[in-house]
Design an enzyme around this catalytic site. Structure first.
Site, PDB file in Angstrom:
ATOM      1  N   LYS A  96      17.530  25.538   0.132  1.00  0.00           N
ATOM      2  CA  LYS A  96      16.978  25.600  -0.963  1.00  0.00           C
ATOM      3  C   LYS A  96      16.011  26.577  -0.937  1.00  0.00           C
ATOM      4  CE  LYS A  96      17.115  20.388  -1.687  1.00  0.00           C
ATOM      5  NZ  LYS A  96      17.777  20.308  -2.936  1.00  0.00           N
ATOM      6  N   ARG A 121      25.836  12.527  -1.519  1.00  0.00           N
ATOM      7  CA  ARG A 121      26.969  11.779  -1.620  1.00  0.00           C
ATOM      8  C   ARG A 121      27.716  11.670  -0.439  1.00  0.00           C
ATOM      9  NH1 ARG A 121      28.811  16.427  -5.769  1.00  0.00           N
ATOM     10  NH2 ARG A 121      26.370  16.373  -5.757  1.00  0.00           N
TER      11      ARG A 121
END
Length: 488
Positions: A266, A340
């Site tokens: 990020k 996830r």
């Protein structure tokens, strides 16, 4: 946490709070509501005149503080309670906490006809808005330590106060977990905090899965995400199993204690608040402890897969194939779509080993939900109309918001991978919807009794807002407790 006391008559207090509202729906000034305790006529007349002079509307959360001549009380607070709904009283409680933070004790003279829901809202608002999280002893902290609620029948409101106090305490617990900097908050630390909370309630069952146990059982998603960190992954399994319960709910919460994005790193601006990436795990753990504290007659098992998504030579890579619990595989397209992967393991384990009636997961999963729903509303996905409606309603009653989003079947084809059963994060399709569709695949036979809540945006508040304070909100604790209480 400050003390809330029910009293029959107001004890001597320097600050008296009188609720005000406008009963006729006109533009006329609001007026104090007749209270359950008898007040001196001159004080009532003074409050009525002040409300008129200040042109108070009575809207929920409006507050006016007035100093009085020497005597008791020294300060009079006129507090708007709107139409008198639970939400209005919650807003009023939050406003009160911010209006008199430097008072040691205040007394609220409640209306004679106040329902228990009003008291619950008021207490939750006061306790939640007075929350502070600091890792330093310097700086101002609120002095408010005690709030008296003056009523004629304390027993009528005792249950509402206890429920509100527990709900607020559990929300504050989730906020504490989420606000804690990740220099402290490793998966092991998080599991230790849960153990400490569970120790106060001997009826709770706790198992903390260690890295070798996760490997032996085949939790490939948790191990992949946690593989880049020197601080190994864990999974918390926490159970409240009351005798006679006829419904078993499994709650699953994403627990990424810090998220660099891994190899798909990020930018700094997106990384600095990633200590909040375990807010889903915090919410489900706190809700389960709360269910036990409130003795809710529903069986609850919580799974919190915990990992730190770090960048190192042992980090998993885009293009890797992950074998999840139960054997299904996913091709990693983006190591920053890691939540996830850990949820998939936990969902598959829940279906295989826990046999729940209902399966609900909470996750700070995507930023995409904020584009559609803003910063205060979670995205809810489910194929079950009844479950979806019940959770949306419970969230609204609790002062949290969720909006049902579609599980678009046309997007399922985007999950297809040449190497594995699924792509973990396909490049095509709406990000939040496709993430939910991926998770649904791991709900197996429970896919028609599964709910996914994408709650990244509402897990954090950039400013004080109603009962929220700046920082972690504890989103989901209140909604889950409200919903679980309906399942007995």
């Amino acid at each position: 946490m400050l003390d809330i006391r029910l009293v029959v008559g107001p004890e001597r207090s320097d600050t008296l709070v009188l609720p005000v509202r406008n009963d006729d729906g006109t533009d006329a000034p609001a007026a104090p509501i007749p209270t359950a305790v008898t007040l001196p006529d001159e004080l009532t007349a003074e409050a009525t005149a002040l409300a008129s002079v200040a042109a108070l509307t009575g809207r929920a959360g409006e507050a006016q503080v007035t100093l009085r001549p020497p005597g008791a009380p020294l300060r009079l607070v006129l507090l708007g309670v709107g139409a008198g709904t639970e939400a209005d009283w919650r807003a009023a409680g939050a406003a009160l906490a911010r209006t008199v933070p430097d008072e040691t004790r205040v007394t609220v003279a409640l209306p004679a006809d106040a329902p228990p829901t009003a008291v619950r809202g008021l207490v939750e608002g006061v306790l939640l808005a007075s929350y502070r999280f600091r890792l330093t002893d310097s700086g101002h902290t609120p002095a408010l330590a005690e709030v008296e609620l003056a009523v004629t029948d304390p027993q009528r409101y005792a249950g509402a106060v206890d429920t509100a106090r527990t709900t607020a305490r559990m929300t504050r617990f989730a906020r504490d977990l989420t606000n804690m900097p990740s220099s402290v908050k490793s998966p092991e630390w998080f599991a230790g905090q849960v153990a400490a909370a569970a120790a106060d309630l001997p009826d709770l069952d706790l198992r903390v899965w260690q890295p070798d146990e996760l490997a032996e059982a085949g939790f490939g998603g948790v191990l992949a995400v946690g593989g880049g960190s020197a601080r190994g992954p864990r999974m918390v399994e926490l159970g409240w199993h009351p005798a006679g319960a006829t419904t078993h709910v499994v709650l699953v919460g994403k627990g990424i204690t810090f998220d660099t994005g891994g190899i798909s790193i990020k930018p700094v601006s997106a990384m600095k608040l990633m200590r909040k990436d375990m807010a889903g795990a915090a919410a489900v753990v706190a809700a389960t402890v709360g269910a036990a504290a409130l003795r809710l007659p529903v069986r609850v098992t919580t799974l919190a897969p915990l990992a730190e998504n770090m960048l190192s030579g042992s980090a998993f890579r885009p293009g890797d194939v992950v074998r999840h619990y139960g054997g299904r595989t996913s091709e990693t397209t983006n190591s920053d779509a890691e939540g996830r992967l850990v949820l998939a393991d936990a969902l598959a384990y829940a279906v295989d080993r826990l046999a729940p009636d209902v399966l609900v997961d909470l996750a700070t999963l995507t930023g995409a939900n904020a584009v559609a729903l803003g910063s205060r509303t979670a995205a809810l996905y489910s194929d079950h109309d009844g479950l979806a409606g019940a959770l949306v309603a419970a969230a609204a009653e609790a002062g949290e918001q969720a909006w049902r989003m579609p599980l678009v079947e046309d997007y399922v084809e985007y999950l297809g991978s040449d190497l594995a059963d699924y792509y973990s994060a396909p490049a095509r399709g709406a990000g939040s919807v496709v993430a939910a569709l991926f998770l649904r695949e791991f709900a197996g036979d429970l896919r028609d009794r599964w709910v996914h809540l994408d709650m990244s945006a509402p897990s954090w508040s950039s400013a004080a807002d109603g009962e929220l304070t700046r920082g972690a909100t504890g989103w989901g604790v209140r909604a889950l407790l409200r919903w679980l209480a309906t399942l007995g």
